[in-house]
Enzyme design. Structure first.
Site, PDB file in Angstrom:
ATOM      1  N   GLN A 214       0.845  -1.202   0.000  1.00  0.00           N
ATOM      2  CA  GLN A 214       0.000   0.000   0.000  1.00  0.00           C
ATOM      3  C   GLN A 214       0.879   1.250   0.000  1.00  0.00           C
ATOM      4  O   GLN A 214       1.839   1.353   0.784  1.00  0.00           O
ATOM      5  CB  GLN A 214      -0.923   0.013   1.220  1.00  0.00           C
ATOM      6  CG  GLN A 214      -1.897   1.195   1.186  1.00  0.00           C
ATOM      7  CD  GLN A 214      -2.944   1.157   2.301  1.00  0.00           C
ATOM      8  OE1 GLN A 214      -2.964   0.247   3.137  1.00  0.00           O
ATOM      9  NE2 GLN A 214      -3.807   2.141   2.314  1.00  0.00           N
TER      10      GLN A 214
ATOM     11  N   HIS B 186      -8.480   1.568  -1.356  1.00  0.00           N
ATOM     12  CA  HIS B 186      -8.789   1.521  -2.787  1.00  0.00           C
ATOM     13  C   HIS B 186      -8.734   0.085  -3.279  1.00  0.00           C
ATOM     14  O   HIS B 186      -7.805  -0.649  -2.967  1.00  0.00           O
ATOM     15  CB  HIS B 186      -7.845   2.412  -3.599  1.00  0.00           C
ATOM     16  CG  HIS B 186      -6.407   2.250  -3.263  1.00  0.00           C
ATOM     17  ND1 HIS B 186      -5.829   2.803  -2.139  1.00  0.00           N
ATOM     18  CD2 HIS B 186      -5.415   1.570  -3.893  1.00  0.00           C
ATOM     19  CE1 HIS B 186      -4.551   2.476  -2.094  1.00  0.00           C
ATOM     20  NE2 HIS B 186      -4.277   1.719  -3.148  1.00  0.00           N
TER      21      HIS B 186
END
Ligand code: 5GP
Ligand code: ZN
Length: 114
Positions: free
Chosen positions: A94, A100
């Site tokens: 990440q 997301h």
């Protein structure tokens, strides 16, 4: 959240190639695509990462998946399939600190990830 890149994209303070939005979610193309089709689906509400999700957020997270697959089909991935990825925290890769869901497709993708 004030200093969040994707909150700024949701607020349209930073431009993006939007694919879909409603009152709860926002979908847009990844700025550095890793496959011929690569887009992101995010909740408009700020969550830093998946570990923050609580039971009451289940419907919202389901909505990310629902619209992710709906848009994947619209973008021509129904037959070939697609990879649905959610990187959670540093070791998973990440780099943007607003949840997301990645949707990638349009070429064969290897497994497992490196
Ligand atoms: P992560 O590594 O956190 O799972 O994925 C972050 C993704 O966001 C990356 O694929 C990266 O290319 C994408 N990204 C980073 N900054 C921007 C931006 O300003 N606009 C868009 N559309 N995508 C971005
Ligand atoms: Zn945010």
């Amino acid at each position: 959240m004030d200093d969040c890149l994707f909150c700024k994209i949701v607020a349209k303070e930073i431009p993006s190639k939007m694919i879909y939005e409603d009152d709860e979610i926002f979908a847009f193309y990844d700025i550095a695509p890793k496959a011929p089709v690569h887009f992101l689906v995010i909740p408009k509400k700020h969550f830093t990462h998946l570990m923050e999700i609580e039971e009451g957020d289940s419907a919202l997270m389901g909505k990310l998946l629902f619209h992710g697959q709906r848009l994947a089909k619209e973008l021509g991935l129904e037959e070939s399939g697609a990879r649905f990825v959610l990187n959670c925290k540093e070791e998973a890769g990440q780099t943007v600190w607003h949840i997301h869901l990645h949707i990638l497709g349009g070429r064969p993708l290897s497994w497992p990830p490196g």
